[in-house]
Design a protein around this motif. Structure first.
Motif, mmCIF file in Angstrom:
data_model
loop_
_atom_site.group_PDB
_atom_site.id
_atom_site.type_symbol
_atom_site.label_atom_id
_atom_site.label_comp_id
_atom_site.label_asym_id
_atom_site.label_seq_id
_atom_site.Cartn_x
_atom_site.Cartn_y
_atom_site.Cartn_z
ATOM 1 N N ILE A 228 0.859 -1.190 0.000
ATOM 2 C CA ILE A 228 0.000 0.000 0.000
ATOM 3 C C ILE A 228 0.894 1.238 0.000
ATOM 4 O O ILE A 228 1.850 1.339 0.758
ATOM 5 C CB ILE A 228 -0.935 -0.004 1.220
ATOM 6 C CG1 ILE A 228 -1.817 -1.265 1.213
ATOM 7 C CG2 ILE A 228 -1.793 1.249 1.236
ATOM 8 C CD1 ILE A 228 -2.660 -1.440 -0.023
ATOM 9 N N GLY A 229 0.553 2.167 -0.882
ATOM 10 C CA GLY A 229 1.387 3.353 -1.029
ATOM 11 C C GLY A 229 2.467 3.198 -2.077
ATOM 12 O O GLY A 229 3.320 4.070 -2.218
ATOM 13 N N THR A 230 2.422 2.090 -2.832
ATOM 14 C CA THR A 230 3.400 1.848 -3.887
ATOM 15 C C THR A 230 2.683 1.416 -5.164
ATOM 16 O O THR A 230 1.479 1.149 -5.166
ATOM 17 C CB THR A 230 4.403 0.754 -3.493
ATOM 18 O OG1 THR A 230 3.743 -0.528 -3.502
ATOM 19 C CG2 THR A 230 4.993 1.020 -2.112
ATOM 20 N N GLN A 231 3.450 1.310 -6.248
ATOM 21 C CA GLN A 231 2.940 0.765 -7.503
ATOM 22 C C GLN A 231 3.362 -0.694 -7.580
ATOM 23 O O GLN A 231 4.530 -0.990 -7.854
ATOM 24 C CB GLN A 231 3.491 1.551 -8.693
ATOM 25 C CG GLN A 231 3.033 2.998 -8.734
ATOM 26 C CD GLN A 231 3.489 3.716 -9.992
ATOM 27 O OE1 GLN A 231 4.114 3.144 -10.882
ATOM 28 N NE2 GLN A 231 3.166 4.996 -10.073
ATOM 29 N N ALA A 232 2.417 -1.597 -7.327
ATOM 30 C CA ALA A 232 2.779 -3.012 -7.248
ATOM 31 C C ALA A 232 1.760 -3.944 -7.885
ATOM 32 O O ALA A 232 2.054 -5.125 -8.085
ATOM 33 C CB ALA A 232 3.000 -3.418 -5.787
ATOM 34 N N SER A 233 0.554 -3.462 -8.200
ATOM 35 C CA SER A 233 -0.481 -4.338 -8.737
ATOM 36 C C SER A 233 -0.380 -4.409 -10.261
ATOM 37 O O SER A 233 0.504 -3.816 -10.875
ATOM 38 C CB SER A 233 -1.866 -3.825 -8.330
ATOM 39 O OG SER A 233 -2.244 -2.699 -9.113
ATOM 40 N N MET A 234 -1.330 -5.104 -10.883
ATOM 41 C CA MET A 234 -1.380 -5.197 -12.337
ATOM 42 C C MET A 234 -2.264 -4.098 -12.931
ATOM 43 O O MET A 234 -2.741 -4.233 -14.060
ATOM 44 C CB MET A 234 -1.883 -6.584 -12.769
ATOM 45 C CG MET A 234 -0.950 -7.708 -12.422
ATOM 46 S SD MET A 234 -1.534 -9.278 -13.088
ATOM 47 C CE MET A 234 -0.309 -10.399 -12.409
ATOM 48 N N GLY A 235 -2.504 -3.067 -12.175
ATOM 49 C CA GLY A 235 -3.319 -1.962 -12.659
ATOM 50 C C GLY A 235 -4.512 -1.660 -11.788
ATOM 51 O O GLY A 235 -5.107 -0.587 -11.877
ATOM 52 N N CYS A 236 -4.871 -2.610 -10.919
ATOM 53 C CA CYS A 236 -6.023 -2.422 -10.043
ATOM 54 C C CYS A 236 -5.655 -1.574 -8.829
ATOM 55 O O CYS A 236 -4.482 -1.354 -8.527
ATOM 56 C CB CYS A 236 -6.561 -3.773 -9.583
ATOM 57 S SG CYS A 236 -7.238 -4.783 -10.927
ATOM 58 N N VAL A 237 -6.689 -1.134 -8.130
ATOM 59 C CA VAL A 237 -6.533 -0.394 -6.882
ATOM 60 C C VAL A 237 -6.648 -1.393 -5.742
ATOM 61 O O VAL A 237 -7.631 -2.127 -5.657
ATOM 62 C CB VAL A 237 -7.605 0.693 -6.744
ATOM 63 C CG1 VAL A 237 -7.467 1.426 -5.410
ATOM 64 C CG2 VAL A 237 -7.521 1.679 -7.905
ATOM 65 N N ARG A 238 -5.652 -1.431 -4.876
ATOM 66 C CA ARG A 238 -5.682 -2.380 -3.764
ATOM 67 C C ARG A 238 -5.699 -1.652 -2.429
ATOM 68 O O ARG A 238 -5.163 -0.553 -2.302
ATOM 69 C CB ARG A 238 -4.496 -3.344 -3.826
ATOM 70 C CG ARG A 238 -3.127 -2.677 -3.808
ATOM 71 C CD ARG A 238 -1.988 -3.684 -3.653
ATOM 72 N NE ARG A 238 -1.912 -4.683 -4.701
ATOM 73 C CZ ARG A 238 -0.900 -5.540 -4.862
ATOM 74 N NH1 ARG A 238 0.139 -5.492 -4.006
ATOM 75 N NH2 ARG A 238 -0.894 -6.420 -5.825
ATOM 76 N N LEU A 239 -6.328 -2.276 -1.449
ATOM 77 C CA LEU A 239 -6.414 -1.730 -0.101
ATOM 78 C C LEU A 239 -6.029 -2.790 0.913
ATOM 79 O O LEU A 239 -6.052 -3.992 0.625
ATOM 80 C CB LEU A 239 -7.837 -1.239 0.218
ATOM 81 C CG LEU A 239 -8.373 -0.065 -0.585
ATOM 82 C CD1 LEU A 239 -9.266 -0.556 -1.709
ATOM 83 C CD2 LEU A 239 -9.182 0.874 0.320
ATOM 84 N N LYS A 240 -5.718 -2.334 2.122
ATOM 85 C CA LYS A 240 -5.441 -3.258 3.220
ATOM 86 C C LYS A 240 -6.688 -4.098 3.510
ATOM 87 O O LYS A 240 -7.812 -3.657 3.241
ATOM 88 C CB LYS A 240 -5.019 -2.488 4.463
ATOM 89 C CG LYS A 240 -3.683 -1.774 4.326
ATOM 90 C CD LYS A 240 -3.339 -1.002 5.589
ATOM 91 C CE LYS A 240 -2.002 -0.283 5.440
ATOM 92 N NZ LYS A 240 -1.655 0.504 6.648
ATOM 93 N N PRO A 241 -6.511 -5.302 4.066
ATOM 94 C CA PRO A 241 -7.653 -6.200 4.289
ATOM 95 C C PRO A 241 -8.818 -5.567 5.047
ATOM 96 O O PRO A 241 -9.982 -5.722 4.645
ATOM 97 C CB PRO A 241 -7.027 -7.357 5.074
ATOM 98 C CG PRO A 241 -5.614 -7.405 4.594
ATOM 99 C CD PRO A 241 -5.220 -5.973 4.391
ATOM 100 N N ALA A 242 -8.551 -4.853 6.131
ATOM 101 C CA ALA A 242 -9.645 -4.249 6.894
ATOM 102 C C ALA A 242 -10.318 -3.135 6.108
ATOM 103 O O ALA A 242 -11.540 -2.947 6.191
ATOM 104 C CB ALA A 242 -9.123 -3.713 8.230
ATOM 105 N N ASP A 243 -9.547 -2.402 5.315
ATOM 106 C CA ASP A 243 -10.104 -1.283 4.552
ATOM 107 C C ASP A 243 -10.965 -1.756 3.386
ATOM 108 O O ASP A 243 -12.018 -1.171 3.108
ATOM 109 C CB ASP A 243 -8.982 -0.387 4.032
ATOM 110 C CG ASP A 243 -8.275 0.374 5.140
ATOM 111 O OD1 ASP A 243 -8.815 0.421 6.261
ATOM 112 O OD2 ASP A 243 -7.182 0.911 4.886
#
Length: 241
Positions: A207-222
């Motif tokens: 979180i706070g980095t560019q690491a996915s394949m283009g999707c928006v990711r959030l922490k599990p609780a969020d």
């Protein structure tokens, strides 16, 4: 408190407000909404909340459907502090939030802001809460306007890596997208944008980095909260630079 939130929202939406002041306002409004939206307290002058008296045969899912709420039934469980969603009783008074909610992702700040309001009138949206997000590697998260795609919200989803074809089962702890998925479909001039989504992650440090394949990711609780708040075919998601 409701009037104070409204005044702060005007400051937040005013384009003349400096970014540094907006950050302070978001923090103040987020703290207010922890009580006004996410807690069981109900203020009679709050236009975002209402009450419901439980009827015989009710369930949280049935209440959400019958009342036309643009939130998942789990959100009712959350805001009412119900340890067991099946333990509601006849004549019990529940707090309900009708929604709809929408999200704006600011790529340059790795932040998602969630708002309440009419889908077609962002000028009348009310800020609710901010979440930190992760984005696509090599700046692959597209800018555009989307809607949460119909029949796309999934709990404990399976996932197939589009690059390798590797399939991750729903209960696989190594499933990269975590426990929630919301599909996005581009609208208007962005209609060709498809295949993107909002999901969880098993790598919270991303979180706070560019690491996915283009999707928006959030922490599990969020992602659980965002999943509960955004509605299929209703909730708008805007991704900005």
């Amino acid at each position: 408190m409701v009037d104070a939130r409204s005044l702060l929202n005007q400051v937040l939406l005013d384009p003349r407000t400096p970014r540094s002041e907006r950050a302070i306002v978001r923090e103040q409004m987020g703290a207010m909404n922890e009580e006004l939206i996410f807690g069981p307290r109900i203020l009679p002058d709050d236009p975002l909340v209402d009450t419901y008296r439980v009827q015989g045969g009710d369930s949280l899912d049935r209440i959400a459907r019958n009342e036309g709420l643009a939130v998942d039934w789990r959100f009712l469980q959350r805001i009412n502090g119900l340890a067991n969603p099946n333990m509601i009783r006849r004549d019990q008074t529940l707090k309900i939030v009708r929604g709809p909610f929408h999200a704006v992702v600011y790529k340059d700040q790795y932040r998602m802001d969630v708002f309440a309001g009419p889908p077609d009138d962002p000028s009348n949206w009310m800020f609710i809460r901010s979440f930190n997000v992760g984005l696509g590697s090599d700046d692959s998260t597209p800018v555009g306007e989307f809607v949460v795609r119909s029949d796309s919200k999934l709990v404990n989803p399976t996932w197939t890596n589009p690059r390798t074809g590797e399939v991750y089962a729903a209960d696989n702890p190594e499933n990269p997208i975590g426990e929630r998925w919301l599909g996005l479909q581009g609208v208007g001039q962005y209609a060709a944008l498809a295949g993107y989504g909002i999901h969880g992650t098993i790598e919270p440090d991303s979180i706070g980095t560019q690491a996915s394949m283009g999707c928006v990711r959030l922490k599990p609780a969020d992602i659980e909260i965002v999943y509960e708040m955004l509605a299929e075919a209703v909730s708008v998601v805007v991704i900005e630079e």
